[in-house]
Design a protein around this motif. Sequence first.
Motif, PDB file in Angstrom:
ATOM      1  N   PRO A 257      27.746 -46.585-101.519  1.00 23.89           N
ATOM      2  CA  PRO A 257      26.626 -45.903-100.857  1.00 23.89           C
ATOM      3  C   PRO A 257      25.630 -45.373-101.889  1.00 23.89           C
ATOM      4  N   ARG A 258      24.363 -45.409-101.517  1.00 27.95           N
ATOM      5  CA  ARG A 258      23.353 -44.802-102.365  1.00 27.95           C
ATOM      6  C   ARG A 258      23.240 -43.319-102.014  1.00 27.95           C
ATOM      7  N   ILE A 259      22.700 -42.531-102.929  1.00 26.27           N
ATOM      8  CA  ILE A 259      22.493 -41.103-102.679  1.00 26.27           C
ATOM      9  C   ILE A 259      21.071 -40.898-102.184  1.00 26.27           C
ATOM     10  N   ASP A 260      20.953 -40.381-100.987  1.00 28.50           N
ATOM     11  CA  ASP A 260      19.661 -40.095-100.373  1.00 28.50           C
ATOM     12  C   ASP A 260      19.438 -38.591-100.464  1.00 28.50           C
ATOM     13  N   ARG A 261      18.374 -38.164-101.131  1.00 33.76           N
ATOM     14  CA  ARG A 261      18.123 -36.743-101.346  1.00 33.76           C
ATOM     15  C   ARG A 261      16.996 -36.258-100.444  1.00 33.76           C
ATOM     16  N   VAL A 262      17.218 -35.119 -99.787  1.00 30.84           N
ATOM     17  CA  VAL A 262      16.209 -34.564 -98.898  1.00 30.84           C
ATOM     18  C   VAL A 262      16.213 -33.038 -99.027  1.00 30.84           C
ATOM     19  N   GLN A 263      15.031 -32.445 -99.018  1.00 27.01           N
ATOM     20  CA  GLN A 263      14.895 -30.987 -99.032  1.00 27.01           C
ATOM     21  C   GLN A 263      14.507 -30.515 -97.634  1.00 27.01           C
ATOM     22  N   ILE A 264      15.195 -29.488 -97.146  1.00 23.85           N
ATOM     23  CA  ILE A 264      14.916 -28.935 -95.828  1.00 23.85           C
ATOM     24  C   ILE A 264      14.752 -27.427 -95.947  1.00 23.85           C
ATOM     25  N   ASN A 265      13.642 -26.929 -95.453  1.00 22.67           N
ATOM     26  CA  ASN A 265      13.359 -25.497 -95.508  1.00 22.67           C
ATOM     27  C   ASN A 265      14.005 -24.780 -94.333  1.00 22.67           C
ATOM     28  N   LEU A 266      14.652 -23.662 -94.626  1.00 23.76           N
ATOM     29  CA  LEU A 266      15.226 -22.797 -93.592  1.00 23.76           C
ATOM     30  C   LEU A 266      14.607 -21.408 -93.727  1.00 23.76           C
ATOM     31  N   ALA A 267      13.988 -20.950 -92.655  1.00 25.36           N
ATOM     32  CA  ALA A 267      13.258 -19.677 -92.710  1.00 25.36           C
ATOM     33  C   ALA A 267      14.180 -18.503 -93.041  1.00 25.36           C
ATOM     34  N   LYS A 268      15.420 -18.549 -92.559  1.00 26.76           N
ATOM     35  CA  LYS A 268      16.335 -17.412 -92.745  1.00 26.76           C
ATOM     36  C   LYS A 268      17.161 -17.508 -94.027  1.00 26.76           C
ATOM     37  N   LEU A 269      17.020 -18.591 -94.764  1.00 26.62           N
ATOM     38  CA  LEU A 269      17.857 -18.785 -95.948  1.00 26.62           C
ATOM     39  C   LEU A 269      17.559 -17.712 -96.994  1.00 26.62           C
ATOM     40  N   PRO A 270      18.573 -16.984 -97.446  1.00 26.30           N
ATOM     41  CA  PRO A 270      18.334 -15.973 -98.490  1.00 26.30           C
ATOM     42  C   PRO A 270      17.908 -16.626 -99.791  1.00 26.30           C
ATOM     43  N   ARG A 271      17.050 -15.931-100.517  1.00 26.27           N
ATOM     44  CA  ARG A 271      16.525 -16.513-101.760  1.00 26.27           C
ATOM     45  C   ARG A 271      17.630 -16.807-102.769  1.00 26.27           C
ATOM     46  N   SER A 272      18.709 -16.056-102.694  1.00 31.58           N
ATOM     47  CA  SER A 272      19.803 -16.293-103.633  1.00 31.58           C
ATOM     48  C   SER A 272      20.489 -17.638-103.393  1.00 31.58           C
ATOM     49  N   MET A 273      20.279 -18.217-102.186  1.00 26.49           N
ATOM     50  CA  MET A 273      20.889 -19.502-101.870  1.00 26.49           C
ATOM     51  C   MET A 273      19.861 -20.636-101.871  1.00 26.49           C
ATOM     52  N   ASP A 274      18.677 -20.368-102.365  1.00 24.99           N
ATOM     53  CA  ASP A 274      17.662 -21.421-102.462  1.00 24.99           C
ATOM     54  C   ASP A 274      18.182 -22.549-103.355  1.00 24.99           C
ATOM     55  N   GLY A 275      18.136 -23.750-102.839  1.00 23.82           N
ATOM     56  CA  GLY A 275      18.663 -24.895-103.588  1.00 23.82           C
ATOM     57  C   GLY A 275      20.113 -25.213-103.273  1.00 23.82           C
ATOM     58  N   PHE A 276      20.721 -24.533-102.289  1.00 21.80           N
ATOM     59  CA  PHE A 276      22.099 -24.811-101.884  1.00 21.80           C
ATOM     60  C   PHE A 276      22.191 -26.262-101.391  1.00 21.80           C
ATOM     61  N   ARG A 277      23.168 -27.016-101.883  1.00 24.71           N
ATOM     62  CA  ARG A 277      23.220 -28.453-101.634  1.00 24.71           C
ATOM     63  C   ARG A 277      24.460 -28.843-100.827  1.00 24.71           C
ATOM     64  N   ILE A 278      24.204 -29.589 -99.761  1.00 24.93           N
ATOM     65  CA  ILE A 278      25.278 -30.067 -98.891  1.00 24.93           C
ATOM     66  C   ILE A 278      25.311 -31.592 -98.953  1.00 24.93           C
ATOM     67  N   ALA A 279      26.388 -32.141 -99.489  1.00 24.07           N
ATOM     68  CA  ALA A 279      26.573 -33.597 -99.482  1.00 24.07           C
ATOM     69  C   ALA A 279      27.085 -33.991 -98.102  1.00 24.07           C
ATOM     70  N   THR A 280      26.278 -34.761 -97.381  1.00 21.79           N
ATOM     71  CA  THR A 280      26.591 -35.116 -95.996  1.00 21.79           C
ATOM     72  C   THR A 280      26.961 -36.594 -95.922  1.00 21.79           C
ATOM     73  N   VAL A 281      28.135 -36.859 -95.378  1.00 13.56           N
ATOM     74  CA  VAL A 281      28.592 -38.242 -95.254  1.00 13.56           C
ATOM     75  C   VAL A 281      29.189 -38.420 -93.858  1.00 13.56           C
ATOM     76  N   SER A 282      28.930 -39.566 -93.274  1.00 17.62           N
ATOM     77  CA  SER A 282      29.484 -39.859 -91.956  1.00 17.62           C
ATOM     78  C   SER A 282      29.896 -41.317 -91.898  1.00 17.62           C
ATOM     79  N   ASP A 283      30.609 -41.667 -90.834  1.00 16.33           N
ATOM     80  CA  ASP A 283      30.890 -43.070 -90.500  1.00 16.33           C
ATOM     81  C   ASP A 283      31.445 -43.867 -91.678  1.00 16.33           C
ATOM     82  N   ILE A 284      32.458 -43.316 -92.314  1.00 11.10           N
ATOM     83  CA  ILE A 284      33.135 -44.039 -93.396  1.00 11.10           C
ATOM     84  C   ILE A 284      33.905 -45.227 -92.816  1.00 11.10           C
ATOM     85  N   HIS A 285      34.455 -45.060 -91.643  1.00  6.84           N
ATOM     86  CA  HIS A 285      35.097 -46.147 -90.884  1.00  6.84           C
ATOM     87  C   HIS A 285      36.147 -46.906 -91.695  1.00  6.84           C
ATOM     88  N   LEU A 286      37.121 -46.168 -92.204  1.00  7.66           N
ATOM     89  CA  LEU A 286      38.273 -46.852 -92.783  1.00  7.66           C
ATOM     90  C   LEU A 286      38.937 -47.675 -91.681  1.00  7.66           C
TER      91      LEU A 286
END
Length: 408
Positions: free
Chosen positions: A165-194
Motif C-alpha cells: 500500500p502507498r501512504i496517503d497523507r491528508v491534513q484535517i482541521n478540527l475546531a476543538k482540537l487543543p493546540r498541544s495536539m496539533d499535528g496528531f497523526r492517525i494511521a488509518t487502514v481498512s479492508d486488509i481482507h486476509l
Amino acid sequence: MGIVLFVGFAFAVIGLIHFYLWKRLVKDTTRPGKWRRVGALATLVLGLLVPATLIGTRLGVTALAWPGYLWIALMFYLLVVLALLEIPMLVTRIVLRNRATATVQAAEQAAAVKTENTSTLTEPPRDEPNGIDRRLLLARGAAIFAGLTATGITAYGTRTALSAPRIDRVQINLAKLPRSMDGFRIATVSDIHLGPLAGRAHAQRVVDVINRTQADLVAVVGDLVDGSVEELGAAAAPLRDIQSRHGAFFVTGNHEYYSGAEEWLAEVERLGIRTLRNQRQLITAPGGAIDLAGVNDVDGEGSSTGGPDIAGTLRDRDRSIPVVLLAHQPVQVHEAAEHGVDLQLSGHTHGGQMVPFNYLVRLEQPVIRGYAQFGDTQLYVTNGAGFWGPPVRVGAPPQVTLVELRTR
C-alpha cells in the motif's frame, strides 16, 4: 426464500454475461465447425468456474481461487470493453452494408445497360461473399482488441493490488482540537481482507507500511479477514507488530460477520489491538485530549455483538473535546452528523477497486474515497489496503492513510 432468489438472479446474470461473451468472441468470429464448438465449450467451462469459485472459497476450498477470481476480473473488463465497442461496431456494420448495397445496385445497373446493348441476360455480380468476409474481419478485430485491452488492464490491476500500500497523507482541521495536539497523526487502514489470496506476507507488507508512518495512533476500520480464526490466525500474526505511541484500535466491518466476529474480536485483542465495540476511549496528551469512538458495523444487527450504536457510544461525553469516530461504512456519517461527531474515518468501498465498478458503489455509499463534509461532521474514506474477490485494483491503489489533525 430471499437467498434463493438472490442466488438464482446471480446465476442468471453470470449466464447472460457468458452468453454475450460467447456471441461476440466465438460465434461472431468463427464459422460453423470445430473451432466454434471448442469456443462454446471453453465459454461453458469458464461460466461454471465463476459460481464454483464463489461457492468453493466460501466453503474453504481454495484450489480454484486464483484462476477463478482472475477470470472474474478478465470477464468484467471484456464485458466493459465489448459494451463500449457496440456503438462503433454498429456504425461500421451499417456503413459496410450500405457500401455493399450500393455496389450491388451499381452492378445491376451496369448489367441492365449491357443487356439492352447485347440483348443478352447477364447475372449481376454480387459482393455478398466479400461483405461477409468484411463483417467477419471486423468481428475478429474487435475481439482481438477487447481481449488484449482486458488482459492488459487485468494484469496492471493485479500488479497494483499485490503491491505494498502507498501512504496517503491528508491534513484535517478540527475546531476543538487543543493546540498541544496539533499535528496528531492517525494511521488509518481498512479492508486488509486476509483470505485465500492474501496471507501472512500481505499482512506483513501492510504492517511495515503502517510502521513507516510513525503515527501517534493506528485505526483499523474493519474488514480485516475473509475466513475463520482457525484458517487465518497465522496470517494475522504480523499485526502484533504494529507500532504507535497510543496503540492500535479496531472496529468490525461487514466481513467480520461472515467470518466469526466474536472469535476475531478476541483474536485481535490477543494480538494487542484494542477493539472498540460501540465504545469510546479518551486519548490524552499533555495539555489536551480527543475522544476516539468506535462502533460495530451495520451488518452486526442481529448478531451477538449487535449493530452500531452511535448515540449510546457518545452518551455523556464532554462536548468540548473533539470526537473521532471509527465506523467501517461511510453511510454511517449521516447518523454521526446528527450526534455531533467531528471526524469519521471509514473504509468499506475500496475506492471502487475496479473502475468503472465505482459508479455502482456510489449507489450505496455517499462517498467512495477521500474527504467530504456533512454539516459540521467531516469524513475521510480510505481506499483500503487489500482487495476482495479478484486480486485486481484499477483506479484505486491500495493505501494506508495518515490523517494529520490540525487546529483551525
